[in-house]
Structure formats: C-alpha cells, structure tokens
Design a protein around this motif. Structure first.
Motif, PDB file in Angstrom:
ATOM      1  N   VAL A  19       0.350   0.603   5.762  1.00  0.00           N
ATOM      2  CA  VAL A  19      -0.413   0.504   4.721  1.00  0.00           C
ATOM      3  C   VAL A  19      -0.276  -0.815   3.904  1.00  0.00           C
ATOM      4  CG1 VAL A  19      -0.003   1.258   2.094  1.00  0.00           C
ATOM      5  CG2 VAL A  19       0.451   3.048   3.817  1.00  0.00           C
ATOM      6  N   LEU A  20       0.692  -1.561   4.101  1.00  0.00           N
ATOM      7  CA  LEU A  20       0.915  -2.927   3.562  1.00  0.00           C
ATOM      8  C   LEU A  20      -0.343  -3.761   4.570  1.00  0.00           C
ATOM      9  CD1 LEU A  20       4.450  -3.816   3.093  1.00  0.00           C
ATOM     10  CD2 LEU A  20       2.672  -3.593   1.105  1.00  0.00           C
ATOM     11  N   SER A  21      -0.263  -3.498   5.754  1.00  0.00           N
ATOM     12  CA  SER A  21      -1.367  -4.309   6.537  1.00  0.00           C
ATOM     13  C   SER A  21      -2.896  -3.970   6.321  1.00  0.00           C
ATOM     14  CB  SER A  21      -1.022  -4.099   8.262  1.00  0.00           C
ATOM     15  OG  SER A  21       0.304  -4.533   8.459  1.00  0.00           O
ATOM     16  N   ALA A  22      -2.738  -2.633   5.878  1.00  0.00           N
ATOM     17  CA  ALA A  22      -4.161  -2.202   5.551  1.00  0.00           C
ATOM     18  C   ALA A  22      -4.735  -3.044   4.324  1.00  0.00           C
ATOM     19  CB  ALA A  22      -4.484  -0.658   5.432  1.00  0.00           C
ATOM     20  N   LEU A  23      -3.848  -3.381   3.480  1.00  0.00           N
ATOM     21  CA  LEU A  23      -4.204  -4.318   2.268  1.00  0.00           C
ATOM     22  C   LEU A  23      -3.889  -5.706   2.419  1.00  0.00           C
ATOM     23  CD1 LEU A  23      -2.725  -1.466  -0.481  1.00  0.00           C
ATOM     24  CD2 LEU A  23      -5.164  -1.986   0.488  1.00  0.00           C
ATOM     25  N   HIS A  24      -3.626  -6.129   3.706  1.00  0.00           N
ATOM     26  CA  HIS A  24      -3.289  -7.437   3.789  1.00  0.00           C
ATOM     27  C   HIS A  24      -2.312  -7.841   3.035  1.00  0.00           C
ATOM     28  CE1 HIS A  24      -7.017  -7.255   6.218  1.00  0.00           C
ATOM     29  NE2 HIS A  24      -7.612  -6.797   4.904  1.00  0.00           N
ATOM     30  N   CYS A  25      -1.235  -7.310   2.807  1.00  0.00           N
ATOM     31  CA  CYS A  25       0.158  -7.489   2.134  1.00  0.00           C
ATOM     32  C   CYS A  25       1.473  -7.549   2.808  1.00  0.00           C
ATOM     33  CB  CYS A  25       0.291  -6.589   0.850  1.00  0.00           C
ATOM     34  SG  CYS A  25      -1.100  -6.802  -0.314  1.00  0.00           S
ATOM     35  N   PHE A  26       1.150  -7.489   4.200  1.00  0.00           N
ATOM     36  CA  PHE A  26       2.581  -7.240   4.931  1.00  0.00           C
ATOM     37  C   PHE A  26       3.131  -8.677   5.088  1.00  0.00           C
ATOM     38  CE2 PHE A  26       4.668  -6.757   9.425  1.00  0.00           C
ATOM     39  CZ  PHE A  26       5.783  -6.334   8.747  1.00  0.00           C
ATOM     40  N   ASP A  27       4.438  -8.794   4.850  1.00  0.00           N
ATOM     41  CA  ASP A  27       5.024 -10.169   4.721  1.00  0.00           C
ATOM     42  C   ASP A  27       5.819 -10.217   6.064  1.00  0.00           C
ATOM     43  OD1 ASP A  27       7.200  -8.381   4.891  1.00  0.00           O
ATOM     44  OD2 ASP A  27       8.067  -9.028   2.926  1.00  0.00           O
ATOM     45  N   ASN A  28       5.386  -9.622   7.390  1.00  0.00           N
ATOM     46  CA  ASN A  28       6.165  -9.903   8.495  1.00  0.00           C
ATOM     47  C   ASN A  28       7.651  -9.636   8.702  1.00  0.00           C
ATOM     48  OD1 ASN A  28       3.336 -10.891   9.085  1.00  0.00           O
ATOM     49  ND2 ASN A  28       4.135 -12.078  10.745  1.00  0.00           N
ATOM     50  N   LEU A  29       7.981  -8.885   7.727  1.00  0.00           N
ATOM     51  CA  LEU A  29       9.445  -8.484   7.569  1.00  0.00           C
ATOM     52  C   LEU A  29       9.671  -6.929   7.766  1.00  0.00           C
ATOM     53  CD1 LEU A  29      10.989 -11.152   5.056  1.00  0.00           C
ATOM     54  CD2 LEU A  29      11.066 -11.260   7.650  1.00  0.00           C
ATOM     55  N   PRO A  30      10.462  -6.613   8.767  1.00  0.00           N
ATOM     56  CA  PRO A  30      10.384  -5.031   8.785  1.00  0.00           C
ATOM     57  C   PRO A  30      11.370  -4.451   7.489  1.00  0.00           C
ATOM     58  CG  PRO A  30      11.598  -6.150  10.658  1.00  0.00           C
ATOM     59  CD  PRO A  30      11.561  -7.399   9.746  1.00  0.00           C
ATOM     60  N   PRO A  31      10.517  -3.458   6.939  1.00  0.00           N
ATOM     61  CA  PRO A  31      11.065  -2.686   5.641  1.00  0.00           C
ATOM     62  C   PRO A  31      12.546  -2.402   5.849  1.00  0.00           C
ATOM     63  CG  PRO A  31       9.060  -2.072   6.290  1.00  0.00           C
ATOM     64  CD  PRO A  31       9.300  -2.935   7.564  1.00  0.00           C
ATOM     65  N   LYS A  90     -10.488  -0.222  -4.601  1.00  0.00           N
ATOM     66  CA  LYS A  90     -11.507   0.945  -3.710  1.00  0.00           C
ATOM     67  C   LYS A  90     -11.915   0.282  -2.618  1.00  0.00           C
ATOM     68  CE  LYS A  90     -14.299   4.946  -4.313  1.00  0.00           C
ATOM     69  NZ  LYS A  90     -14.742   5.696  -5.151  1.00  0.00           N
ATOM     70  N   GLN A  91     -12.506  -0.995  -3.016  1.00  0.00           N
ATOM     71  CA  GLN A  91     -13.514  -1.571  -2.009  1.00  0.00           C
ATOM     72  C   GLN A  91     -12.592  -2.052  -0.822  1.00  0.00           C
ATOM     73  OE1 GLN A  91     -16.119  -4.549  -3.469  1.00  0.00           O
ATOM     74  NE2 GLN A  91     -17.263  -4.872  -1.773  1.00  0.00           N
ATOM     75  N   ILE A  92     -11.584  -2.604  -1.154  1.00  0.00           N
ATOM     76  CA  ILE A  92     -10.612  -3.263  -0.283  1.00  0.00           C
ATOM     77  C   ILE A  92     -10.022  -2.346   0.494  1.00  0.00           C
ATOM     78  CG2 ILE A  92      -8.515  -4.633  -0.015  1.00  0.00           C
ATOM     79  CD1 ILE A  92      -9.217  -6.066  -2.662  1.00  0.00           C
ATOM     80  N   ALA A  93      -9.560  -1.099  -0.097  1.00  0.00           N
ATOM     81  CA  ALA A  93      -8.778   0.006   0.704  1.00  0.00           C
ATOM     82  C   ALA A  93      -9.671   0.818   1.903  1.00  0.00           C
ATOM     83  CB  ALA A  93      -8.123   0.841  -0.463  1.00  0.00           C
ATOM     84  N   LEU A  94     -10.890   0.806   1.047  1.00  0.00           N
ATOM     85  CA  LEU A  94     -11.762   1.514   2.189  1.00  0.00           C
ATOM     86  C   LEU A  94     -12.371   0.821   3.310  1.00  0.00           C
ATOM     87  CD1 LEU A  94     -14.039   3.568  -0.486  1.00  0.00           C
ATOM     88  CD2 LEU A  94     -12.010   4.458   1.055  1.00  0.00           C
ATOM     89  N   LYS A  95     -12.054  -0.521   3.638  1.00  0.00           N
ATOM     90  CA  LYS A  95     -12.296  -1.457   4.725  1.00  0.00           C
ATOM     91  C   LYS A  95     -11.382  -0.712   5.714  1.00  0.00           C
ATOM     92  CE  LYS A  95     -14.050  -5.390   2.413  1.00  0.00           C
ATOM     93  NZ  LYS A  95     -13.567  -6.769   2.189  1.00  0.00           N
ATOM     94  N   ALA A  96     -10.300  -0.154   5.614  1.00  0.00           N
ATOM     95  CA  ALA A  96      -9.439   0.475   6.600  1.00  0.00           C
ATOM     96  C   ALA A  96      -9.706   1.755   7.059  1.00  0.00           C
ATOM     97  CB  ALA A  96      -7.986   0.430   6.070  1.00  0.00           C
ATOM     98  N   VAL A  97     -10.849   2.378   6.361  1.00  0.00           N
ATOM     99  CA  VAL A  97     -11.140   3.685   6.800  1.00  0.00           C
ATOM    100  C   VAL A  97     -12.359   3.858   7.824  1.00  0.00           C
ATOM    101  CG1 VAL A  97     -12.042   5.810   5.709  1.00  0.00           C
ATOM    102  CG2 VAL A  97     -10.285   4.274   4.599  1.00  0.00           C
TER     103      VAL A  97
END
Length: 382
Positions: A309-321, A365-372
């Motif tokens: 989910v974080l990667s889909a929104l380009h927010c993943f910080d490269n650290l395991p949750p 919505k526009q950003i999120a739907l790029k992953a769909v």
C-alpha cells in the motif's frame, strides 16, 4: 521553509482545528508479535503461547450469544513443529498486548477526540476485515478489545470479522489469487536493477552465511532471517553470537531494500494490491456520497500488505514494518471539500503529488488509481 509555505501550513492547521470534520477512517494494520514463520535457524529454541481462542458453537446468526460452554484448541506436546506449545506464526502474548494498546489509541482518537464512533459499541458504525490467518484474526479481536473494553459493550454481541479464501485475498502478496505475480517476481530477479543490488551486497551475504552457517544462503533469505530474528529479539531469545548490532541494522536495511525492489515494482505492485486500492477508493466515494453508513473500517493484515500500500502511494521508506504497524486513511470534510490524511504509525505522510499532509480527495484518488489495472482478473492470468 519560505514565508509562503509557512503561511499555507499555518492556514491548514487552522482549517483542521476550526472548520474540519473527520467523517470516516480506514485503518490497515500488521498483526502483532508472533512466533517465527520458519524455525530458521533450527536450534531448539522453545516458544510458549498463552493466547488461545475460545469458541462457542452457534446454530443461528443472532447478534448475541450465551457462553454457557466454551471450547479451546490446545496443541498436543511434541506434536507441533516449534519446540514448546506454539505453532508457526502464532500470535503471542506480546502481540496481543500490542494490538490491545493499538485499540486503546484509536479509542482515544476516534471515540473521545473525533467522536466518529459511539462510546458504547454499536456494530452498525464499524466493519472489520482480516486475512484468513490465525494471527491476523486474533490481532483484530484484541484491537477491538482495546477499542471497546468490556465495560463499553451493551451485551455479548457477536462481532463479524470478514475474511476471504486465499484464492480471492488481495491485502498481501498472493500468487494463489494472482498467478501472474510469480512470473513477474521471477522477471524482477533477472532485472539489472536487482542484479546490481545483489552484487553490491555480496560481502554482506558472505558474513551472514558464516554467522548462520548456511551454505546456500542468498538474498532471498534476507527477509526470512530478518523476520526470525525480529521475533527472537522481541522475546529476548538467543541469537547467533556473530549478529552484532551493526550487522543487525544492516540486515534491517537490506531486508527493506529487498522488499522495495520486489513490492515496489509497479507491475507487481498493481497486480498484488491494485484491487484493494480500488476497494479503498470506492469506499471513500461511498462515504462522500452518503451511501456508506459505517464510520470506521479495520483491515488486519501483514507487513507485505503495508509495504504494498505504501509503495502504491510512493510512500514506502524502505524499512520493514514493525509488529502492529498501521496505516490510517482519514477522510476529512473541510468547508464542504474532502481531503485524505494518511498516517503511518500515527505520523502524517505527504503523498507525492499532494504537496501537504492533507491531500485534496480528487488528487488522492487520481494518484491511488494509478496502481489499479483496467482488467485485474485478465492481467493476473498466465
């Protein structure tokens, strides 16, 4: 920060505190602390679990139940794969407490502060979904126990936790539901980006090979090793002598890099989490239009789901949750305009393309739907 940016920030804070209303929240969590998924390395370490689900059989779908007789599942000694009385990946007492504390936090936020949930439990105001794993189902139960302690409940209500068979599950990496995922993952392993990374960490892999005495150790073992050591450290179990703090921190970084290279790949990401993202957007649309009556949704899942989910929104910080990590999607109404605020472990994130932590809903919505994908079912076929 220049004066204009400062003014915009202050204006947003004023809007949030004086003219805003939280209308809906969706929280996506990772399960709490659990026993290892694989006993790796297998050194005879014992694991003991006290959290056992009690069940009562029911012949109908009434909203309440009498608990005159309860049944408990017990593992037979020496008939399980882990030494002790646990099975692989079972929620522990620590994990149960983590989610109970998480529920308490959201009791404070959504019942006391924003009042989108009533003080006394009302099943019509919220909805729960979990992957069909014992640890995620139990995590959801303990979360609810923290959100609504027993004294906050009107009676012994039956709470529905919705789930799916693995052929349909879309909240984590799931080749059973999307066979094309395995093909795409194999292609990622052959990519220049991935091969360059494996070359760069070759000396580090050699160190791990010696520490864990595994001859065929490669980069695919990184996340499994990290996951196992995470559980051991949480319970103060023995770890290999050579696993210094410096190497442990590097292991965290490289496990995160591995996850980013795989789950951050746009094609794999869209195949794995795109349909869930679509469901999330549809959910917000329904709330804004007035069709959805719930004020809160809980999704109990895994670390791979949070990364996706974080990667889909380009927010993943490269650290395991970490255990009990959580994402909050909060839908605000500010002067009759809707905004999404995304928080990761209670800290607001700026979604790239939004500019601020409060993202105008149409922009989100526009950003999120790029992953769909246009036809997810067809795209998943081999």
């Amino acid at each position: 920060m220049n004066r204009l940016s400062y003014f915009i920030l202050i204006s947003l804070i004023v809007l949030i505190t004086t003219a805003s209303k939280l209308e809906f929240a969706a929280v996506f969590t990772r399960h709490g602390d659990r026993t290892p998924i694989k006993n790796f390395p297998d050194d005879g370490t014992e694991w003991f679990c006290q959290e056992n689900e009690l069940q009562v059989p029911s012949q109908n779908l009434d909203t309440s139940v009498s608990t005159t007789r309860l049944y408990r599942k017990m593992y037979l000694p020496n008939r399980n794969v882990l030494p002790g009385n646990c099975t692989y990946g079972q929620l522990t007492t620590i994990g149960a407490k983590q989610h109970q504390e998480l529920g308490k936090y959201f009791h404070s936020r959504y019942i006391e502060q924003y009042k989108i949930l009533p003080e006394v439990l009302d099943r019509d105001t919220f909805w729960i979904r979990s992957t069909n794993y014992y640890r995620t189902l139990q995590s959801a139960e303990f979360f609810l126990y923290g959100l609504y302690p027993l004294e906050s409940r009107s009676d012994q209500e039956i709470i529905n936790i919705h789930t799916m068979d693995k052929e349909h599950e879309n909240m984590h990496y799931n080749p059973s539901g999307c066979p094309k995922l395995s093909v795409v993952r194999s292609e990622i392993y052959k990519s220049k980006l991935y091969l360059d990374w494996t070359t760069s960490i070759s000396p580090f892999l050699d160190k791990l090979k010696k520490i864990f005495n595994i001859n065929d150790f490669d980069e695919h073992n990184l996340y499994n090793i990290y996951s196992n050591m995470e559980a051991r450290k949480c319970h103060k179990k023995q770890i290999p002598d050579g696993l210094t703090e410096e190497i442990w921190q590097e292991l965290i970084v490289q496990a995160g890099n591995y996850a980013n290279l795989v789950f951050g790949n746009h094609t794999l990401n869209s195949l794995a989490i795109g349909t869930y993202i679509q469901e999330l957007v549809d959910l917000f649309d329904s709330k804004i239009s007035g069709e959805l009556k719930h004020n809160f949704h809980l999704y109990s899942a895994h670390d791979s789901g949070i990364i996706l989910v974080l990667s889909a929104l380009h927010c993943f910080d490269n650290l395991p949750p970490e255990y009990a990590s959580n994402l909050q999607f909060e839908l605000f109404n500010i002067n009759d305009s809707h905004y999404i605020q995304l928080l990761y472990n209670h800290k607001p994130l700026v979604i790239p393309g939004c500019g601020e932590t409060l993202c105008p809903y149409e922009a989100f919505k526009q950003i999120a739907l790029k992953a769909v994908l246009p036809d997810p079912h067809k795209s998943c076929q081999i």
